[in-house]
Enzyme design. Structure first.
Site, mmCIF file in Angstrom:
data_model
loop_
_atom_site.group_PDB
_atom_site.id
_atom_site.type_symbol
_atom_site.label_atom_id
_atom_site.label_comp_id
_atom_site.label_asym_id
_atom_site.label_seq_id
_atom_site.Cartn_x
_atom_site.Cartn_y
_atom_site.Cartn_z
ATOM 1 N N HIS A 148 -5.216 -7.220 7.071
ATOM 2 C CA HIS A 148 -4.198 -7.431 6.039
ATOM 3 C C HIS A 148 -2.942 -6.656 6.378
ATOM 4 O O HIS A 148 -3.009 -5.543 6.894
ATOM 5 C CB HIS A 148 -4.715 -7.024 4.649
ATOM 6 C CG HIS A 148 -5.372 -5.676 4.605
ATOM 7 N ND1 HIS A 148 -6.640 -5.463 5.075
ATOM 8 C CD2 HIS A 148 -4.934 -4.489 4.145
ATOM 9 C CE1 HIS A 148 -6.973 -4.187 4.899
ATOM 10 N NE2 HIS A 148 -5.944 -3.571 4.353
ATOM 11 N N LEU A 149 -1.806 -7.252 6.076
ATOM 12 C CA LEU A 149 -0.525 -6.557 6.149
ATOM 13 C C LEU A 149 -0.190 -6.093 4.749
ATOM 14 O O LEU A 149 -0.235 -6.886 3.804
ATOM 15 C CB LEU A 149 0.581 -7.486 6.653
ATOM 16 C CG LEU A 149 0.385 -8.151 8.016
ATOM 17 C CD1 LEU A 149 1.616 -8.991 8.356
ATOM 18 C CD2 LEU A 149 0.133 -7.117 9.102
ATOM 19 N N HIS A 150 0.130 -4.809 4.604
ATOM 20 C CA HIS A 150 0.657 -4.315 3.334
ATOM 21 C C HIS A 150 2.174 -4.543 3.354
ATOM 22 O O HIS A 150 2.848 -4.090 4.294
ATOM 23 C CB HIS A 150 0.424 -2.813 3.185
ATOM 24 C CG HIS A 150 -1.013 -2.378 3.122
ATOM 25 N ND1 HIS A 150 -1.620 -2.037 1.929
ATOM 26 C CD2 HIS A 150 -1.944 -2.196 4.081
ATOM 27 C CE1 HIS A 150 -2.875 -1.654 2.169
ATOM 28 N NE2 HIS A 150 -3.099 -1.743 3.461
ATOM 29 N N ASN A 200 -3.407 -1.096 8.545
ATOM 30 C CA ASN A 200 -4.261 0.042 8.863
ATOM 31 C C ASN A 200 -5.447 -0.441 9.690
ATOM 32 O O ASN A 200 -6.024 -1.493 9.394
ATOM 33 C CB ASN A 200 -4.747 0.716 7.577
ATOM 34 C CG ASN A 200 -3.600 1.259 6.751
ATOM 35 O OD1 ASN A 200 -2.598 1.721 7.304
ATOM 36 N ND2 ASN A 200 -3.733 1.206 5.434
ATOM 37 N N ASP A 214 -1.631 -6.071 -4.526
ATOM 38 C CA ASP A 214 -2.658 -5.042 -4.365
ATOM 39 C C ASP A 214 -3.101 -4.553 -5.743
ATOM 40 O O ASP A 214 -2.291 -4.347 -6.638
ATOM 41 C CB ASP A 214 -2.107 -3.885 -3.531
ATOM 42 C CG ASP A 214 -3.203 -2.984 -3.000
ATOM 43 O OD1 ASP A 214 -3.403 -2.951 -1.776
ATOM 44 O OD2 ASP A 214 -3.867 -2.300 -3.810
ATOM 45 N N ILE A 215 -4.404 -4.357 -5.898
ATOM 46 C CA ILE A 215 -4.961 -3.940 -7.188
ATOM 47 C C ILE A 215 -4.575 -2.501 -7.532
ATOM 48 O O ILE A 215 -4.603 -2.113 -8.702
ATOM 49 C CB ILE A 215 -6.503 -4.114 -7.160
ATOM 50 C CG1 ILE A 215 -7.060 -4.293 -8.550
ATOM 51 C CG2 ILE A 215 -7.195 -2.988 -6.422
ATOM 52 C CD1 ILE A 215 -8.513 -4.777 -8.569
ATOM 53 N N GLY A 265 -6.965 4.548 8.158
ATOM 54 C CA GLY A 265 -6.974 4.436 6.700
ATOM 55 C C GLY A 265 -7.449 3.089 6.203
ATOM 56 O O GLY A 265 -7.256 2.749 5.031
ATOM 57 N N GLN A 266 -8.086 2.296 7.083
ATOM 58 C CA GLN A 266 -8.548 0.969 6.667
ATOM 59 C C GLN A 266 -9.803 1.097 5.805
ATOM 60 O O GLN A 266 -10.747 1.814 6.167
ATOM 61 C CB GLN A 266 -8.854 0.106 7.898
ATOM 62 C CG GLN A 266 -9.200 -1.340 7.554
ATOM 63 C CD GLN A 266 -9.374 -2.223 8.793
ATOM 64 O OE1 GLN A 266 -9.426 -1.728 9.918
ATOM 65 N NE2 GLN A 266 -9.454 -3.523 8.574
HETATM 66 P P1 5GP Z 1 -6.633 -0.678 3.500
HETATM 67 O O1 5GP Z 1 -6.960 0.696 2.986
HETATM 68 O O2 5GP Z 1 -7.879 -1.343 4.055
HETATM 69 O O3 5GP Z 1 -5.482 -0.726 4.446
HETATM 70 O O4 5GP Z 1 -6.149 -1.496 2.252
HETATM 71 C C1 5GP Z 1 -7.011 -2.146 1.362
HETATM 72 C C2 5GP Z 1 -6.211 -2.439 0.128
HETATM 73 O O5 5GP Z 1 -6.914 -3.397 -0.636
HETATM 74 C C3 5GP Z 1 -5.993 -1.219 -0.768
HETATM 75 O O6 5GP Z 1 -4.599 -0.981 -0.918
HETATM 76 C C4 5GP Z 1 -6.697 -1.607 -2.071
HETATM 77 O O7 5GP Z 1 -6.013 -1.148 -3.211
HETATM 78 C C5 5GP Z 1 -6.724 -3.116 -1.993
HETATM 79 N N1 5GP Z 1 -7.845 -3.735 -2.694
HETATM 80 C C6 5GP Z 1 -9.155 -3.379 -2.596
HETATM 81 N N2 5GP Z 1 -9.917 -4.182 -3.347
HETATM 82 C C7 5GP Z 1 -9.076 -5.073 -3.932
HETATM 83 C C8 5GP Z 1 -9.283 -6.171 -4.831
HETATM 84 O O8 5GP Z 1 -10.387 -6.493 -5.237
HETATM 85 N N3 5GP Z 1 -8.184 -6.870 -5.228
HETATM 86 C C9 5GP Z 1 -6.929 -6.543 -4.763
HETATM 87 N N4 5GP Z 1 -5.916 -7.285 -5.197
HETATM 88 N N5 5GP Z 1 -6.702 -5.528 -3.920
HETATM 89 C C10 5GP Z 1 -7.755 -4.793 -3.504
#
Ligand code: 5GP
Length: 117
Positions: free
Chosen positions: A103-105, A90, A33-34, A96-97
């Protein structure tokens, strides 16, 4: 927000933008994750652009299973198994998506509280 179409993760799958990939199969990709919320924070995604588990259908069952197994494999590879870790997905705005590609964190490397905020 990008619902139902291509997302930033599509660009990562197609290698159009860089990511720190830690695991890849024909149908699954995992990358760091970035914006990590823990010492280890990896996203495990299907290459198929499913929006979330809420929009997954019966024919996605196999890839959904692969995602869970990949999450465990990634966590094992990161040395998280002894202490434990969290796998979370999420769904939608209240969930919180922010990226509308399933995606799975995989989060670990520190103790975590429950319930999430
Ligand atoms: P969500 O909030 O949808 O559950 O999670 C999205 C995740 O994607 C966040 O934790 C965010 O930091 C990560 N993310 C968003 N854009 C990028 C990207 O360009 N590269 C990477 N590696 N992670 C990303």
């Amino acid at each position: 927000m990008n619902h139902g179409g291509d997302t930033i993760f599509g660009k990562i799958i197609r290698k159009e933008i860089p990511a720190q990939i830690v695991y890849e199969t024909e149908r699954v990709l995992a990358f760091r994750d970035i914006n990590p919320v823990a010492p280890v924070h990896i996203l495990v995604i299907p290459k198929k652009p499913i929006e979330s588990v809420a929009t997954a259908v019966g024919t996605d069952a196999e890839v959904l299973g692969e995602l869970m197994l990949a999450a465990a494999e990634v966590a094992r590879g990161e040395g998280l198994e002894p202490g434990g870790y969290r796998v979370v997905t999420n769904i939608g705005t209240d969930g919180g998506q922010t990226v509308f590609h399933l995606h799975l964190h995989v989060i670990g490397g520190r103790p975590m509280s429950w319930p999430p905020g």
